[in-house]
Enzyme design. Structure first.
Site, PDB file in Angstrom:
ATOM      1  N   TYR A  33       0.746  -1.653  -0.028  1.00 42.61           N
ATOM      2  CA  TYR A  33      -0.268   0.070  -0.055  1.00 42.61           C
ATOM      3  C   TYR A  33       1.109   1.410   0.184  1.00 42.61           C
ATOM      4  O   TYR A  33       1.677   1.356   0.378  1.00 42.61           O
ATOM      5  CB  TYR A  33      -1.298  -0.148   1.221  1.00 42.61           C
ATOM      6  N   ARG A  52       8.531   4.848  -4.113  1.00 45.09           N
ATOM      7  CA  ARG A  52       8.094   4.201  -3.276  1.00 45.09           C
ATOM      8  C   ARG A  52       7.060   2.822  -3.259  1.00 45.09           C
ATOM      9  O   ARG A  52       7.626   1.431  -3.064  1.00 45.09           O
ATOM     10  CB  ARG A  52       8.308   4.693  -1.998  1.00 45.09           C
ATOM     11  N   ARG A 107      -7.381 -21.406  -1.785  1.00 47.15           N
ATOM     12  CA  ARG A 107      -6.398 -21.195  -1.009  1.00 47.15           C
ATOM     13  C   ARG A 107      -5.317 -21.667  -0.879  1.00 47.15           C
ATOM     14  O   ARG A 107      -5.113 -23.552  -0.673  1.00 47.15           O
ATOM     15  CB  ARG A 107      -7.161 -21.172   0.038  1.00 47.15           C
ATOM     16  N   HIS A 109      -0.822 -21.435  -0.106  1.00 47.63           N
ATOM     17  CA  HIS A 109       0.654 -20.584  -0.448  1.00 47.63           C
ATOM     18  C   HIS A 109       1.566 -19.755  -1.610  1.00 47.63           C
ATOM     19  O   HIS A 109       1.453 -18.520  -1.705  1.00 47.63           O
ATOM     20  CB  HIS A 109       1.426 -20.919   0.763  1.00 47.63           C
ATOM     21  N   LYS A 153       6.193  -1.497   1.788  1.00 46.21           N
ATOM     22  CA  LYS A 153       5.323  -0.850   2.670  1.00 46.21           C
ATOM     23  C   LYS A 153       3.942  -2.048   2.768  1.00 46.21           C
ATOM     24  O   LYS A 153       2.907  -2.161   1.619  1.00 46.21           O
ATOM     25  CB  LYS A 153       4.900   0.210   1.928  1.00 46.21           C
ATOM     26  N   GLU A 185      12.176   1.775  15.073  1.00 42.64           N
ATOM     27  CA  GLU A 185      11.220   2.831  14.204  1.00 42.64           C
ATOM     28  C   GLU A 185      10.150   2.625  15.089  1.00 42.64           C
ATOM     29  O   GLU A 185       9.283   2.180  15.488  1.00 42.64           O
ATOM     30  CB  GLU A 185      10.741   2.779  12.632  1.00 42.64           C
TER      31      GLU A 185
HETATM   32  N1  PLP Z   1       7.850   3.621   9.808  1.00 41.70           N
HETATM   33  C1  PLP Z   1       5.964   3.305   9.138  1.00 41.70           C
HETATM   34  C2  PLP Z   1       6.556   1.309   9.960  1.00 41.70           C
HETATM   35  C3  PLP Z   1       4.770   3.427   8.731  1.00 41.70           C
HETATM   36  O1  PLP Z   1       3.879   2.779   8.381  1.00 41.70           O
HETATM   37  C4  PLP Z   1       4.586   5.124   8.445  1.00 41.70           C
HETATM   38  C5  PLP Z   1       3.619   5.225   7.974  1.00 41.70           C
HETATM   39  O2  PLP Z   1       3.250   4.880   7.611  1.00 41.70           O
HETATM   40  C6  PLP Z   1       6.253   5.751   8.969  1.00 41.70           C
HETATM   41  C7  PLP Z   1       7.066   4.510   8.917  1.00 41.70           C
HETATM   42  C8  PLP Z   1       6.638   6.893   7.946  1.00 41.70           C
HETATM   43  O3  PLP Z   1       6.361   7.012   6.285  1.00 41.70           O
HETATM   44  P1  PLP Z   1       5.999   8.092   5.523  1.00 41.70           P
HETATM   45  O4  PLP Z   1       6.802   9.241   6.871  1.00 41.70           O
HETATM   46  O5  PLP Z   1       6.138   7.702   4.844  1.00 41.70           O
HETATM   47  O6  PLP Z   1       4.396   8.035   6.033  1.00 41.70           O
END
Ligand code: PLP
Length: 286
Positions: A33, A52, A107, A109, A153, A185
């Site tokens: 996403y 990205r 289904r 994997h 992502k 993070e």
């Molecule tokens: N880290 C994670 C795990 C995130 O889910 C997000 C944003 O959703 C970020 C960092 C920050 O990313 P961005 O600045 O691109 O929104």
């Protein structure tokens, strides 16, 4: 007008869009996403978000279903129905539904069949904007137990959602994650600390999402100040003894973390450097 949702080239009323139970996004979280912020009706850092998205698709080997121009047309069409000035555009692409279910294998994997990718887009109002000061919030700390490919992502956000739910239960905005004694993070943000005018954040690697706000803040805001920026691992102890902590993401821009578990950070209010960077951010989106 009610909010509309784009699902596989059709615009639905928000409550009406439905996906197949055989979609691999539903069965396996097999998808990615992106979330693009719009301020005053204009996309902020669209190209960076789009790059990205392409990178995430490539990393899990899903072909981009549209060309860049097709994306632009489809997004414009959807946004004609959007009445908000400040909002986030959510885009999700899953590997989708098998093109043939005749063999009765619903289904498995391995993604061994041909699939029709599912593309979903919707917008949500970002009610907090425009802001004069960063939000001041609490964060809690948890071990980072996610997989080792956090730079994709992915829609597989089980641990992020779990850890953020625990934060919510403690009246906190974020859970800051610790792997091998170092801060990686937040569950939905990148983390910065300030100590004696030096700003530190974890370097880009497979252990964090390369946040678009993170890169923008480093390259366009911090580098033009007198403050030193170090992209280097930092420990839980450094986090706990920081003068200031702030976290960044596309919906909130910059959030000041004033409380870590039950301990105040710095004076317990938003620090001077966080406020300075925030006000530059706000200028740049206006
Ligand atoms: N880290 C994670 C795990 C995130 O889910 C997000 C944003 O959703 C970020 C960092 C920050 O990313 P961005 O600045 O691109 O929104």
């Amino acid at each position: 007008m009610s909010d509309k949702i784009f699902l596989n080239d059709i615009l639905f009323d928000a409550e009406e869009a439905k996906v197949s139970v055989f979609d691999r996004g539903y069965l396996f979280s097999d998808g990615i996403y992106e979330l693009i912020p719009y301020f005053n009706g204009k996309p902020f850092l669209f190209d960076e978000h789009y790059k990205r998205l392409e990178r995430s698709l490539k990393m899990i080997d899903i072909e981009n279903p549209f060309s860049r121009d097709e994306w632009a047309d489809k997004i414009n069409n959807l946004l004609k129905t959007c009445i908000y000035k400040n909002f986030s555009l959510y885009i999700q692409i899953s590997r989708g539904v098998p093109s043939d279910l005749e063999d009765g294998i619903y289904r498995e994997h391995a993604a061994s069949k041909k699939y029709i990718p599912s593309v979903l887009m919707f917008y949500s109002e970002n009610k907090g904007f425009p802001k004069k000061k960063p939000n001041e919030e609490k964060a809690i700390i948890m071990e980072d137990k996610r997989w080792l490919q956090c730079d994709v992502k992915s829609i597989s956000l089980l641990y992020n959602a779990y850890a953020k739910t625990l934060a919510h239960r403690e009246n906190a905005y974020e859970t800051i994650l610790i792997r091998d004694g170092n801060v990686t993070e937040g569950c939905s943000s990148n983390v910065f600390i300030v100590k004696e005018n030096v700003i530190k954040t974890c370097p880009k690697s497979n252990l964090i999402l390369p946040g678009i706000s993170r890169t923008y803040i480093i390259d366009n805001l911090i580098k033009s100040t007198e403050y030193e920026l170090i992209e280097k691992e930092f420990s839980l102890e450094e986090l706990e003894s920081a003068d200031e902590i702030f976290v960044t993401n596309s919906t909130q821009c910059i959030v000041s973390i004033n409380k870590l578990n039950d301990n105040l950070i710095g004076t317990g209010t938003c620090g001077k450097i966080t406020e300075e960077i925030f006000s530059q951010f706000i200028k740049s989106i206006n």
